[in-house]
Every structure is written in structure tokens, then in C-alpha cells.
Design a protein around this motif. Structure first.
Motif, PDB file in Angstrom:
ATOM      1  N   PRO A 254       0.814  -1.229  -0.049  1.00 24.35           N
ATOM      2  CA  PRO A 254       0.022  -0.022  -0.214  1.00 24.35           C
ATOM      3  C   PRO A 254       0.922   1.216  -0.039  1.00 24.35           C
ATOM      4  CG  PRO A 254      -0.052  -1.077   2.250  1.00 24.35           C
ATOM      5  CD  PRO A 254       0.654  -2.009   1.167  1.00 24.35           C
ATOM      6  N   SER A 255       0.271   2.348  -0.714  1.00 24.81           N
ATOM      7  CA  SER A 255       0.924   3.648  -0.832  1.00 24.81           C
ATOM      8  C   SER A 255       0.019   4.591   0.096  1.00 24.81           C
ATOM      9  CB  SER A 255       1.266   4.100  -1.934  1.00 24.81           C
ATOM     10  OG  SER A 255      -0.037   4.403  -2.874  1.00 24.81           O
ATOM     11  N   ILE A 256      -1.143   4.111   0.278  1.00 26.20           N
ATOM     12  CA  ILE A 256      -2.292   5.102   0.962  1.00 26.20           C
ATOM     13  C   ILE A 256      -2.549   4.314   2.175  1.00 26.20           C
ATOM     14  CG2 ILE A 256      -4.634   5.827   0.763  1.00 26.20           C
ATOM     15  CD1 ILE A 256      -4.373   5.480  -2.216  1.00 26.20           C
ATOM     16  N   ALA A 257      -2.718   5.157   3.384  1.00 20.12           N
ATOM     17  CA  ALA A 257      -3.204   4.890   4.382  1.00 20.12           C
ATOM     18  C   ALA A 257      -4.773   5.254   4.814  1.00 20.12           C
ATOM     19  CB  ALA A 257      -2.389   5.152   5.641  1.00 20.12           C
ATOM     20  N   LEU A 258      -5.591   4.695   5.127  1.00 19.82           N
ATOM     21  CA  LEU A 258      -7.065   5.165   5.215  1.00 19.82           C
ATOM     22  C   LEU A 258      -7.317   5.069   6.636  1.00 19.82           C
ATOM     23  CD1 LEU A 258      -9.786   6.087   4.254  1.00 19.82           C
ATOM     24  CD2 LEU A 258     -10.308   3.667   4.050  1.00 19.82           C
ATOM     25  N   LEU A 259      -7.482   6.329   7.234  1.00 22.78           N
ATOM     26  CA  LEU A 259      -7.635   6.442   8.821  1.00 22.78           C
ATOM     27  C   LEU A 259      -9.238   6.890   8.741  1.00 22.78           C
ATOM     28  CD1 LEU A 259      -4.816   8.486  10.127  1.00 22.78           C
ATOM     29  CD2 LEU A 259      -4.987   6.295   9.621  1.00 22.78           C
TER      30      LEU A 259
END
Length: 789
Positions: A254-259
């Protein structure tokens, strides 16, 4: 003042109380800082604001005539011991009595006092009334709770002993009320000291009724706010099912973290595409059909709008649940947690993981606090995002926030329905400008290092014609639910707008009634809106939603593709700690106003002389992104990318070779220049944004003359400067000449580290010109600067 000292000493077991004073200042106050230090004051910070002109303070124009524009006003918050406080108040009293002689060493105060409207103590007006907590408490009290939780932010003290003393004072007051401190939090990096407190409801009611209470008068407290208010709505009326035949292929890290909230991981659209870190063990508290917001955000990041043929990301996304169900409709931050702690903990888990820290560059934060709109003062959460982004080289994309208020229009329903689309849109935008104080961006979207995303009224669905509803504005214009209004220190916020989905508005279908419009929250299986996976219709349900959250998720998806692009630029060799800044620069570089932005400026923002452009920037920022156009080179379009680091009071020059085929060519040309960086912060001082970078195109007039889409002064107030120049005049230069771009960092002695930056420059002409500018620049480019393919 002495009376209150005595009361506090009695309650605090002999601790010498220190008091906060508020200086209502108009104009320059540099001398004030020095003079205040001379009498032993401890600097705490300042709050920018605007005041209406009066007989004593007003602006003048170049001819010396009074103008009615607002006056810059600052409330300087200063903590002082009682001796210094008494000296200062004594001097102030001398001044307002007209005495000319001041004690030796204090003469500078006379000049300072001439800029003061008042000196007063920080009081209940500041810490209690201004935070809107009273209205929230009144609403909570209607349900007759036994206890109510809330947040307290203390003045941040420089030593641990002073922080302990201040917290003990507040803790003792809460204990006497029959309450308790649930949590204490200190973050020195952002000068934050916060508490979660719980008190019996009867004591809350007493505070509201009396407005004179030991807690709300406690000098150690800066703000009292409602807690647990960061939340999202999650109601769906109807849903459909989806069937996709997607090829199986290995997925990258992953390059994106979804908080966000916890998604429905085994939904057919999400299965095997998520890396979930449920560090707080929320899964048992999250029924499958309540996992709404995290599911829709994950769907949008992976697929975009399902109304269009899906092209899923070829990577997994990392999901860190930070919300849980807080009532039958909402998901939110638990009321026993401070949002600033949650953010810090979630990011630390990423940066301390060797695997995640090497791949994740983008943080999607599609949530905001509806009870904390931005009014001049940065929230601790925004400060935390600023510190984390600069410390760990992460790009935060944050939604500007949604407003679901009713529109009470000064027009009859029949008249409204008979207006043209453009005239109806004018009525509605006029209304939201009059209500701009209710439309401000929501915390933490005021973060200076983050990219803040607003929403366009746009999707791929033609709205159905339903009696009693209207489609309020034209496709591709700012959504009426999207918060706006500008950011900290007059910076551009939101930074841009992206597809958020259309929203219909309902009304009583009686032509003679006053027009009252209400956003239609419930969705059906035919739209409008962006089509997403949902959690409340089995494992393959889809539905239509809208919001700035959607626009932010779609933007994160685009940024992931930009990361792949920058990693594949031949010979660029961009270090990993520049990647997040490069994504930011590339994303904003692709933004433009287009026809929508120009129409907004000319027709739909307040037509105040010389302010149409700045008003438009407050609403749409740099416009809408189009990476597939701006960042893809053609024979008639060339983009250069450069990077480096710069110290305070330093200048660096970049050169862009000018293509000789443009010499003496009177053709339409566009020049786009973008500079982006992450600024270190001074969380407790006058200069919060330490790194003030900017560029000047020294000789851009040889290419184009007219600046569009932005404003040089306004664009220099944030951490990205983006300017577009257009023109059709004949370019006058010689073969071998270069466009000089001077990047500079303003002198700031507290800026002790070099600042990383990335800059992009695009030059293009219309395809029909057939001018080979790409080839010509490529052959002339210096070896250390590479072409963005």
C-alpha cells in the motif's frame, strides 16, 4: 484582580497563580513583544482576527481617505506573574488617563498602547462561550444524561512541573464537582496539554445557568470543548448489487493509509484488497451493517466512482480504524479518546513499521469535526498533522467538511422553479455567502501542510426528476454542502475541489410558500451520487453517496497514481523522503479553474471591487485536478520537475530552456509553475509557519503576460504556490535563452533545518500549432534536470 488571586490561592494550596491577559491589538506589534518580555511576561501565542472599523481604528487608501474594509486585529495571549500583571495594568491605566510620564525603561509602552483597543484577562468569553460548547451541552441535557464528558485544553507550560501543577488544579475542581479526569495528554511537539473530563449533568447545567464557576474561571484553562464529536452520518435508504469480473493479479504494497471507520473487509469489491490494523479492537463493537463510512471510502480509493468502468488500484490499501459506532446512525471518535492522540498513535504505527514506512506516502483523512469550524485559531489536530507530515514526510489529504443546513431563501418556491439554471444558482450561492460563518472548513482541514479537498457537484448520473426536489447547481460547480472560506493566515483552503457527487434538495411543493430547501440525505438505487460499495446490503451491495469525503478519497486514488508516475521518471532518482512532497506538487500542478472557475469569479462570488479573485480562491482554491492532461507530455506540452533543499534566507535558481520555435510566434501559450514543501512549525509562537518559500518567474513575460486562476500574494501564504500564466502575444527572445525561476526562503532565525521542496514547470501551446516544443526543450535540458514523461 487581587480578590481573585486570594480565592485561587485558597483553592490551590499556596501555589502562586499566573494569569493570562488578552491584548486587543490593531496594527504592528513588534515593539509590544520586546516590551512585554521586559516586564517578565511569557509568550504563549496569538490569534489573528478581523475587526470592523470604528472612529479610532480604520484603514486609509493611497489618498489618505478612510476605507470601510475590516482592520487586522490580533489577540495576543500572554501569561504573566502577578507582579508583572499589576505593572502592566498600572501602565495601561496611566495611558488611558492621558498621563505622559512613564517610569524609566517603560517608555516604549506608550507607542504600543496607541495600537491597543483594550487589555483584559482571558475569561469566560474566550474559554467557554466562544467554543460553542454551551449549545452542544444544552442539546445533550435534553436526553437527561447522568454525566457528560468534555475536553479541556490547558495553556501549554514549558516545564513538566508547571504542567503538572496546572493539571492538578483543574483535577481538584473536577473532583469537587463529583467528576473525574478520564484522560490526560501532552504533546510537546505541538505545545498541547489536553484533558478529557466527566462531570455530573447537574454541574454542567449549573455552569450554563450561572456563567460564573470555578472551572470556567480557572486561569489554567484555554478552551473547554465538547468531546467525541468527530463523526460521519451513515444512512442509506435503498441499495443495489454489483457483479464485477476483475482479473486476478498480485497486488503491490500500500501507498495509501485510510484513517476512518472499519470497512466490510469481505465485501466482494474489497476482499483481499485491504490491510486492516484494528489496533484498538473495534471489530467486536462494529456490526457488519454499520461499517458504512470505511467501506465507502475504501471503495472510492480502490475503484473511484463505480458509475464509470472500474480500473482498480494495483495495490492494497492500509486501513487503520479510528472510529466506531457512537449511536444508531453515526460513527465517530470515541468520547474517551482525544482526536489528537488517535492521529498521533495511528501515524506512529505506520512510521515504526519497516514494511509500511517504506511504502506509505499518502494519508486519507475523510473526517472532520462539525463542532469545530475553523475561525483563525489552529486546532491541536491540525498542528499534529502539520508536525507529522513534516517529521515523517507524509502527505495528508483532508476533507474540508460537509454542511447539511437548510436554505431559507428570500424567494417563493414558484419563482425559484421558474428561474433559469444560472439565475437559480446565483440565488443559492448568494445565500451561502451570506451564511459563510456557517460554512467554514472543519478541523483539522486548516492544516497548513495538508492538501484540503472540497467537493464538486458532479458525478456520472443524470439526476431523476422528482416532484418536490431540485437539482440546485450546474454540474461541475462547487457543491452546496462543501465547506469553504480560507485557511490559517489567509492561506488558500480548500486547496482544490474534486468529484463529490450531486445532492438534490427537497422543498414543499407549494408555489406560494417561501423557498426552504433541505438536502436529501437518503439515497436510492438509481442515484445521483458517486456509486460505492456499502455495508448494509450483504457482501455485494452498492449505493450512491456524496460528500467532501468522497472527493478526498478520489483525490487519494489520483495521488497514488502520481506516486507511481514520479517513481518511473527516467533518471530523476528522487529520494524517498521527497516523494510525499512531489505528490503534493504534482497534484496541485494539475489543478485549474477552467470555465467553472472563471464563471465563479465573474458571476457567483461577491462582486467586491478587486476581491473577486480572492473570494473565488476561498471557495474553489486552485480549482479541480486533471493529472491526465497537465502531467502527460505531448509534442506541444513539456513538464520539468526539480527538487532540492533550501535554508532560511537562501535563494536557488532553476532554468527552463525556451524552445526556439516560439520566437516571434503569436500563438496561445500557457505556463504553469508550482512549488510545494512541508513547513516545520513553531506551535507556540508568533511565526507558526517557519518555512516561507516562494518563487518568482524572473522573465516569464517573454512567454506570457496574464496571470490566471490564482493570486501571487494569496498563494504565498501556505505551503504550495501554484500560478498559471496565459497569453497570445509574440514571444521575443533569442535561441538559447532560458526562463529563470528563483526559489527563495524568507529569513527566519528559528528555522534551523533545510527545507525540502519540489517544483514543476509546464509550458504548452495548442496542438494545432504543431510546434515541437517538447523535442526542443529535451535537447537543451541541462543534465541535472530531467523531463517528466
Amino acid at each position: 484582580m487581587e480578590r481573585q488571586r486570594a480565592v485561587l490561592q485558597q483553592d490551590i494550596n499556596g501555589i502562586d497563580p499566573e494569569m493570562v491577559l488578552v491584548f486587543e491589538v490593531v496594527g504592528s506589534v513588534n515593539n509590544f513583544i520586546k516590551a512585554a518580555q521586559r516586564v517578565g511576561m511569557e509568550w504563549l501565542g496569538d490569534i489573528d482576527s478581523l475587526a470592523e472599523p470604528d472612529d479610532n481604528f480604520y484603514n486609509i487608501d493611497n489618498q489618505g481617505n478612510r476605507t470601510e474594509k475590516p482592520v487586522n486585529e490580533k489577540l495576543y495571549l500572554t501569561l504573566t506573574n502577578s507582579v508583572a500583571l499589576q505593572q502592566l495594568l498600572s501602565l495601561w491605566q496611566r495611558y488611558i488617563r492621558g498621563e505622559q510620564k512613564f517610569p524609566t525603561g517603560f517608555a516604549p509602552f506608550k507607542d504600543v498602547f496607541s495600537q491597543l483597543k483594550d487589555i483584559r484577562r482571558w475569561d469566560v468569553r474566550d474559554r467557554f462561550i466562544a467554543t460553542n460548547v454551551i449549545d452542544i451541552w444544552r442539546e445533550l441535557l435534553q436526553s437527561r444524561p447522568e454525566k457528560i464528558r468534555f475536553e479541556i485544553e490547558l495553556w501549554f507550560r514549558p516545564t513538566s512541573q508547571k504542567r503538572t501543577d496546572a493539571e492538578d488544579i483543574v483535577r481538584n475542581i473536577i473532583t469537587e464537582y463529583g467528576g473525574e479526569i478520564i484522560k490526560s495528554s501532552i504533546h510537546e511537539e505541538i505545545a498541547y496539554h489536553g484533558l478529557i473530563a466527566e462531570c455530573p449533568a447537574i454541574m454542567i447545567q449549573q455552569m450554563i445557568d450561572n456563567m460564573d464557576d470555578a472551572l470556567i474561571n480557572a486561569e489554567q484553562i484555554m478552551w473547554i470543548r465538547a468531546s467525541g464529536q468527530v463523526c460521519t452520518k451513515s444512512t442509506i435508504e435503498d441499495a443495489a448489487e454489483v457483479e464485477l469480473n476483475l482479473p486476478e493479479e498480485p497486488l503491490a504494497s500500500p501507498s495509501i493509509a485510510l484513517l476512518d471507520g472499519l470497512p466490510l473487509a469481505n465485501h466482494v469489491l474489497l476482499q483481499d484488497r485491504l490491510v486492516i490494523n484494528d489496533a484498538d479492537n473495534y471489530e467486536d463493537l462494529y456490526p457488519a451493517d454499520r461499517r458504512f463510512h470505511g467501506t465507502t471510502m475504501a471503495s472510492l480509493i480502490i475503484y473511484g466512482d463505480l458509475n464509470t468502468p472500474p480500473e482498480p488500484l494495483k495495490e492494497r490499501i492500509y486501513v487503520r480504524p479510528i472510529m466506531k459506532p457512537i449511536n444508531p446512525e453515526d460513527e465517530g471518535i470515541p468520547d474517551d479518546e482525544l482526536f489528537v492522540d488517535v492521529l498521533h498513535r495511528a501515524i506512529r504505527e505506520i512510521v515504526t513499521s519497516p514494511e509500511l514506512s517504506s511504502s506509505i506516502r499518502i494519508i486519507n483523512l475523510s473526517i472532520g469535526n462539525p463542532n469545530r469550524p475553523f475561525f483563525n485559531t489552529l486546532s491541536p489536530e491540525a498542528k499534529m498533522l502539520d508536525w507529522l507530515s513534516q517529521q515523517y514526510n507524509l502527505l495528508f489529504l483532508v476533507s474540508s467538511g460537509n454542511v447539511n443546513q437548510r436554505f431559507y431563501l428570500d424567494i417563493k418556491i414558484g419563482e425559484l422553479k421558474n428561474l433559469s439554471n444560472e439565475d437559480r444558482q446565483k440565488v443559492l450561492y448568494d445565500y451561502i455567502w451570506r451564511e459563510s460563518h456557517n460554512m467554514r472548513i472543519l478541523s483539522p482541514s486548516e492544516s497548513i501542510n495538508a492538501v484540503t479537498i472540497g467537493a464538486l457537484h458532479q458525478d456520472s448520473v443524470n439526476p431523476p426528476r422528482i416532484s418536490g426536489t431540485i437539482n440546485p447547481v450546474l454540474d461541475g460547480y462547487p457543491a452546496l454542502y462543501s465547506c469553504y472560506g480560507g485557511g490559517f493566515d489567509r492561506s488558500i483552503k480548500p486547496d482544490c475541489l474534486n468529484v463529490g457527487g450531486k445532492n438534490l434538495y427537497s422543498h414543499y411543493n407549494i408555489d406560494s410558500m417561501e423557498a426552504v430547501l433541505t438536502a436529501v440525505r437518503l439515497r436510492n438505487s438509481s442515484g445521483p451520487g458517486t456509486k460505492v460499495a456499502i455495508s448494509n446490503n450483504g457482501l455485494n451491495g452498492v449505493a450512491f453517496t456524496c460528500g467532501t469525503s468522497n472527493a478526498t478519497a478520489i483525490s487519494s486514488r489520483a495521488c497514488s497514481n502520481l506516486l507511481k508516475m514520479v517513481r518511473n521518471i527516467p533518471n530523476l532518482n528522487l529520494p524517498s523522503d521527497y516523494e510525499a512532497i512531489a505528490i503534493k506538487a504534482m497534484f496541485i500542478h494539475s489543478c485549474k479553474w477552467g470555465e467553472m472557475g472563471n464563471n465563479m469569479m465573474e458571476h457567483y462570488v461577491p462582486q467586491v471591487v478587486r476581491k473577486q479573485r480572492s473570494n473565488t480562491l476561498k471557495m474553489i482554491g486552485y480549482g479541480y485536478p486533471d493529472p491526465n492532461h497537465t502531467l502527460v507530455c505531448t509534442d506541444q506540452r513539456v513538464t520539468l520537475i526539480g527538487y532540492g533543499n533550501i535554508r532560511q534566507n537562501q535563494q536557488i535558481e532553476f532554468s527552463f530552456p525556451l524552445p526556439p520555435s516560439l520566437v516571434s510566434q503569436a500563438v496561445k501559450k500557457r505556463l504553469i509553475i508550482t512549488l510545494a514543501w512541508f513547513s516545520p512549525i513553531n506551535p507556540n509562537g508568533k511565526n507558526y509557519r517557519l518555512a516561507k518559500l516562494s518563487f518568482d518567474a524572473i522573465n516569464q513575460n517573454v512567454i506570457t503576460k496574464s496571470r490566471t486562476d490564482s493570486d501571487t500574494n494569496t498563494s504565498k501564504h501556505g505551503t504550495v504556490q501554484h500560478e498559471i500564466f496565459e497569453g497570445e502575444h509574440a514571444s521575443v527572445f533569442e535561441d538559447g535563452d532560458e526562463l529563470k525561476i528563483l526559489i527563495q526562503c524568507k529569513k527566519e532565525e528559528d528555522l534551523l533545518v533545510p527545507v525540502k521542496f519540489v517544483t514543476l514547470v509546464t509550458l504548452e501551446t495548442a496542438p494545432e500549432t504543431m510546434l515541437p516544443i517538447y523535442e526542443e526543450v529535451q535537447t537543451r535540458i541541462r543534465p541535472q534536470i530531467q523531463i517528466a514523461q
